[in-house]
Design a protein around this motif. Structure first.
Motif, PDB file in Angstrom:
ATOM      1  N   LYS A  10       0.850  -1.200   0.000  1.00 49.49           N
ATOM      2  CA  LYS A  10       0.000   0.000   0.000  1.00 49.49           C
ATOM      3  C   LYS A  10       0.876   1.236   0.000  1.00 49.49           C
ATOM      4  N   LYS A  11       0.461   2.241  -0.777  1.00 50.12           N
ATOM      5  CA  LYS A  11       1.178   3.517  -0.828  1.00 50.12           C
ATOM      6  C   LYS A  11       0.196   4.659  -0.629  1.00 50.12           C
ATOM      7  N   LEU A  12       0.532   5.576   0.280  1.00 53.93           N
ATOM      8  CA  LEU A  12      -0.252   6.781   0.510  1.00 53.93           C
ATOM      9  C   LEU A  12       0.538   7.975   0.010  1.00 53.93           C
ATOM     10  N   GLU A  13      -0.130   8.858  -0.729  1.00 56.70           N
ATOM     11  CA  GLU A  13       0.479  10.099  -1.201  1.00 56.70           C
ATOM     12  C   GLU A  13      -0.339  11.262  -0.660  1.00 56.70           C
ATOM     13  N   PHE A  14       0.298  12.151   0.090  1.00 52.32           N
ATOM     14  CA  PHE A  14      -0.380  13.287   0.709  1.00 52.32           C
ATOM     15  C   PHE A  14      -0.189  14.540  -0.147  1.00 52.32           C
ATOM     16  N   THR A  72       4.846  10.975   1.305  1.00 49.01           N
ATOM     17  CA  THR A  72       4.407   9.627   0.940  1.00 49.01           C
ATOM     18  C   THR A  72       4.662   8.687   2.109  1.00 49.01           C
ATOM     19  N   SER A  74       4.502   4.260   2.688  1.00 50.57           N
ATOM     20  CA  SER A  74       4.199   2.975   2.053  1.00 50.57           C
ATOM     21  C   SER A  74       4.627   1.824   2.945  1.00 50.57           C
ATOM     22  N   GLN A 252      -5.397  12.597   0.636  1.00 49.51           N
ATOM     23  CA  GLN A 252      -4.436  11.543   0.336  1.00 49.51           C
ATOM     24  C   GLN A 252      -4.953  10.645  -0.774  1.00 49.51           C
ATOM     25  N   LYS A 253      -4.022  10.165  -1.557  1.00 46.93           N
ATOM     26  CA  LYS A 253      -4.318   9.198  -2.612  1.00 46.93           C
ATOM     27  C   LYS A 253      -3.694   7.881  -2.195  1.00 46.93           C
ATOM     28  N   GLN A 254      -4.430   6.783  -2.315  1.00 49.13           N
ATOM     29  CA  GLN A 254      -3.877   5.501  -1.898  1.00 49.13           C
ATOM     30  C   GLN A 254      -3.931   4.480  -3.025  1.00 49.13           C
TER      31      GLN A 254
END
Length: 263
Positions: A10-14, A72, A74, A252-254
């Motif tokens: 999983k990756k989160l982008e703020f 980010t 992850s 955030q985009k995941q």
């Protein structure tokens, strides 16, 4: 035993840098009488501190922090699961699984289902199967109509939902019927995402059933975590702030990728 490879990334982008990020991750499958976990690999980025603890339900959690700025976050975990083709899991009964929890407390809709059901078997496993068949034939699987905060009562009133709703509703009915039950999150072969199902206690051991697919669990299922309901089994959660302490909404985009395949 069946040999399965599993991977969860999983990756989160703020949309703005964050700091003082603390998190907990329930991503470590536990070896039990039904599954043996080995060759476990993990990566969490960024982190300045990471340690393993065991929660009150026996699940291994990674607890960590990252205090410097980052936009980010992850994690990834992978390993091998040797899984028996059986729905049964050895283990004692915690008495709390007899009683309603926050998300499984029955109301008018659940009581109506319970009162109108014709459940005939005395055996707990067969009786649980009857509840499972009833839900499968009366509920409609539909994404987007419920969320992680939806209770079993709300799902019963809607008559639709996803695996979380099927599982919590079946737990509510089983407990109402005197059958101890617990919530399970894990991986299902071929799904590409995490899945939820139920385990009931038959007086000697636990037995897994999947009300979403109307079947007993088999070697397609790898258990990650167990608890009273969804709230005990949240796989990842955390909190953070932005520099300067001012109030600001952070979007955030995941991206999530779950793989289970035969070896």
């Amino acid at each position: 035993m069946r040999k399965l490879y599993f991977s969860h990334c999983k990756k989160l982008e703020f949309d703005t840098p964050i700091i003082s990020h603390s998190f907990s991750l329930r991503l470590v499958p536990t070896t039990d009488s039904r599954q043996i976990i080995c060759d476990l690999k993990k990566d969490v980025t960024p982190t300045e501190h990471l340690s393993a603890v065991t929660d009150e339900w026996g699940t291994t959690m990674w607890i960590g922090d990252c205090y410097y700025e980052h936009d980010t976050f992850s994690y990834s975990v992978s390993g091998i699961a040797w899984v028996k083709d059986t729905p049964y899991i050895e283990g004692p009964l915690h008495p709390i699984y007899r009683y309603p929890s926050e998300l499984t407390h029955p109301g008018k809709a659940i009581e109506a289902i319970y009162a109108g059901a014709e459940i005939t078997s005395v055996d707990p496993v067969t009786r649980a199967q009857e509840w499972m068949h009833l839900l499968y034939n009366t509920m409609t699987y539909e994404k987007g109509v419920t969320n992680v905060h939806t209770t079993a009562e709300e799902a019963a009133a809607l008559g639709k939902g996803v695996c979380q709703d099927y599982t919590q509703l079946m737990i509510a009915l089983c407990r109402r019927d005197g059958i101890p039950a617990r919530y399970v999150v894990g991986y299902l072969y071929g799904e590409g995402e995490t899945h939820a199902w139920i385990e009931i206690f038959d007086g000697k051991r636990w037995c897994g059933l999947d009300p979403t697919n109307n079947c007993m669990i088999n070697s397609d299922y790898i258990c990650l975590t167990r608890g009273r309901d969804y709230n005990d089994c949240i796989l990842d959660k955390g909190f953070f702030r932005i520099p300067g302490y001012e109030l600001h909404t952070v979007s955030q985009k995941q991206t999530v990728n779950v793989t289970v395949r035969d070896l």
